[in-house]
Design a protein around this motif. Sequence first.
Motif, PDB file in Angstrom:
ATOM      1  N   UNK A  25       2.968   6.675  -2.730  1.00  0.00           N
ATOM      2  CA  UNK A  25       3.724   5.736  -3.328  1.00  0.00           C
ATOM      3  C   UNK A  25       5.260   5.056  -4.280  1.00  0.00           C
ATOM      4  N   UNK A  26       6.150   4.812  -2.820  1.00  0.00           N
ATOM      5  CA  UNK A  26       7.411   4.309  -3.325  1.00  0.00           C
ATOM      6  C   UNK A  26       7.403   2.978  -3.259  1.00  0.00           C
ATOM      7  N   UNK A  27       8.153   2.739  -2.427  1.00  0.00           N
ATOM      8  CA  UNK A  27       9.210   1.750  -1.919  1.00  0.00           C
ATOM      9  C   UNK A  27       7.896   0.874  -1.511  1.00  0.00           C
ATOM     10  N   UNK A  28       6.938   1.642  -1.085  1.00  0.00           N
ATOM     11  CA  UNK A  28       5.425   1.499   0.183  1.00  0.00           C
ATOM     12  C   UNK A  28       4.617   1.730  -0.260  1.00  0.00           C
ATOM     13  N   UNK A  29       3.663   1.429   0.035  1.00  0.00           N
ATOM     14  CA  UNK A  29       2.141   2.179  -0.121  1.00  0.00           C
ATOM     15  C   UNK A  29       2.707   3.352   0.792  1.00  0.00           C
ATOM     16  N   UNK A  30       1.445   3.843   0.227  1.00  0.00           N
ATOM     17  CA  UNK A  30       0.654   5.010   1.392  1.00  0.00           C
ATOM     18  C   UNK A  30       0.648   4.033   3.278  1.00  0.00           C
ATOM     19  N   UNK A  31       0.503   4.921   4.121  1.00  0.00           N
ATOM     20  CA  UNK A  31       0.346   4.636   4.887  1.00  0.00           C
ATOM     21  C   UNK A  31      -0.684   6.055   5.380  1.00  0.00           C
ATOM     22  N   UNK A  32      -1.347   5.588   6.494  1.00  0.00           N
ATOM     23  CA  UNK A  32      -2.980   6.510   6.462  1.00  0.00           C
ATOM     24  C   UNK A  32      -2.336   7.690   6.131  1.00  0.00           C
ATOM     25  N   UNK A  33      -1.716   8.892   6.381  1.00  0.00           N
ATOM     26  CA  UNK A  33      -1.174  10.448   5.854  1.00  0.00           C
ATOM     27  C   UNK A  33       0.107   9.713   4.410  1.00  0.00           C
ATOM     28  N   UNK A  34       0.006   9.450   4.185  1.00  0.00           N
ATOM     29  CA  UNK A  34       1.066   8.874   2.866  1.00  0.00           C
ATOM     30  C   UNK A  34       2.492   8.235   3.523  1.00  0.00           C
ATOM     31  N   UNK A  35       2.876   9.382   2.671  1.00  0.00           N
ATOM     32  CA  UNK A  35       4.183   9.745   3.100  1.00  0.00           C
ATOM     33  C   UNK A  35       4.556  11.115   3.739  1.00  0.00           C
TER      34      UNK A  35
END
Length: 741
Positions: free
Chosen positions: A320-330
Amino acid sequence: MTPTSDSPPNRTIRTRSPVRDWEDALISGNGSQGALVHSGPDRTRLTLCHERLFLPAREPLPAPRTAPILPELRALLGRGESRAAAERITALAAGEGYRGTHWIDPLVGAAELALTPDRPVPGPLTRSCDLDTGVVTEELPDGTLHRVFASRADDVVVCEFLRAGGLEGRLTLGTLPEEPPVPLWARADAGTDRLSLTVTLPDRPAGTAPGYTVTCAVTSEGGTVRPDGGGLAVRGVRRLTLVLRTEVAAPGAERPPAPAVLPGKRTGPLLERHRTLHGELMGRFRLRLDGAGPGHGRGADPERIARLVDAGRYAVISACGDLPPTLQGVWSGTYDPPWRSGYTFDGNLPSALAGLHPTGTPELMPPLFDLMDAFAEDLRENARRLYGCGGILLPAHASTSGRHNHFGPEWCLTCWTAGAAWVARLYWDHYAYTRDRAFLRERALPFLTEAAEFHEDFLCADGFSPSYSPENTPADGDGQACVNATMDVAAVRDLARNLVRAHRVLGLPGARRWVRLAARLPGYRIGPDGCLAEWAGTAGPVAQTDRHAHRHASHLYPLWYERDPAFADPRLAGAAARAVRARLAWWRGQEADEMAFGLVQLGLAAAALGMSEEACEAVSLLAERYWRPTMVPTHNRGRILNVDIGGGFPALVAAMLLGSAEGRVDVLPALPREWASGCAEGLRARGGVVVDRLEWGPDGVLVDLRATADGPLLVRMPDGDRRIRLTAGGTVRLRGKLRNG
């Protein structure tokens, strides 16, 4: 009470499992930068990742203009011609550029950093990850020590190599070792104290990112480091410290960023600053589970469940950064990640975020709301073009745009209209857990309003038509397009109810509008088998009968968050319980690969219904099937790195220990007998309630409650209800028994 230990749990993962590819990596991340650590005997290696590195592979198209054929689609669905309706949409879209599936831009790895020794070091590596610090450590048989962490404080990845006898090898920084789907121009530069990699995308669509840069600052102790053909020759170095940062150009920029100026290169201060931030987030919640003793345990070991809760929280917090996690996180170690590793709104992303509020990290939720702001115009365009409606329409899949691009004749995702209503629940929950009235007024209410405005325009005399229950097909149907999916009914009922509550909390007029919307919605239906039906009505001659052999459980949406008041009716509650058992019976016998988060959906519904053994079985199936030896969560059984149950698994365990609704908390609502005793610290509940400590055992239950605001609270203890009043900052301790009598 049974005495308990206050010593913190061991939160270090250790493994000697072999590394076959990047998905066997241990992970570290600060939300924006990610590192996959996956070394072998031939080289020490990590893949660097960035949350914004979506490779611009295709220009996003406007959503197809299907609004003019909506009467035709509804007529086809009314005759039960589901496949024909989906094919009509696809045929129209083909004339607007949609020939074949239009995939979203993929999240890709930025670079691979490798230290290749002059001679391979045979034998297994000892690998570990300290979840409280995010430090990944690898120890080679020759004594080489390799440490990596992604600093939340300094936005860098720090990599350190140590060997008493001196490191001998070559350090390189390059693109991923596979063929990219679009042309890349990569330039590597080396100096005695740095490496850099600049990647340009020459054939990118207009307005997209032109490329990215990876910078590596190099510090050595002892020996020598010198440039060597684009890399660095390392000779006799006792300690090699690398500080790395990936920077992605903004969309529309002219060129990739210049190499970064990086912070000080001493590992100690960098780690200390990071440890403070990351450790505080991990420390918000602690769990200990004890088993029932020999001969009484079924399913997964309670201690393993508690460790997986920690591992899941670690993966999501780190993503979790400036964007939410994608399917594979970051993280991504490929140019072709599964499903392009974007944001999947019809299940995966809500699951990944599900544990943030109940385990005490609400500040990690706003990136989702920021993403919705960035997509806002696309979502309005989707609503207009697809259905001629006002408001917003959220696609099932997205990455660099919010345009509704991904659909086809089988996966007819343009028929799924509940996405914004589902995300609206996450807005409401952010208020419910934090009591942030400014957020409710300025961010939540506008989003909820636009989500509901779409359904005001879209609902017809037959209800929701078209409709879609994610990925399932009625047993008597020929396609996934449908009428009145129960998920749609439930999500919009919830949306209308929360809009009424928001107007009341803020003292605003206009709530009657949403009462009228709720009155237009179809009711729930009980199928012939006595289960809550997945489709609330028929599609003409097609009865839309249930098909329980399916990985999603979308019709149980009314029970995942705050239980829909309609389920106070014992008939509906009983039908929902039968639906849980029917789906769970299918899961029990599944040996094939099936996605994990469907078990989260089943478990959350079971917990809301007080079905402790069924919830425990869902937890056990998740614990036994969907994690690598590195304790990184997966999408399928033991494969496909994916963070959705990284959030969903802690959320399910938390829901079994604490349920909540406005003005009420339920203590141990679905405690299985397998968890004979335990302690949870830092649970959160709706209404701004914090459960500082929840402890249970053979001698009883203890719960310490406090709230951010004054007010009454109904506490449902296992042995009966208590009505208390909380004052802001004060703590109330309650004691009780595990069972009545």
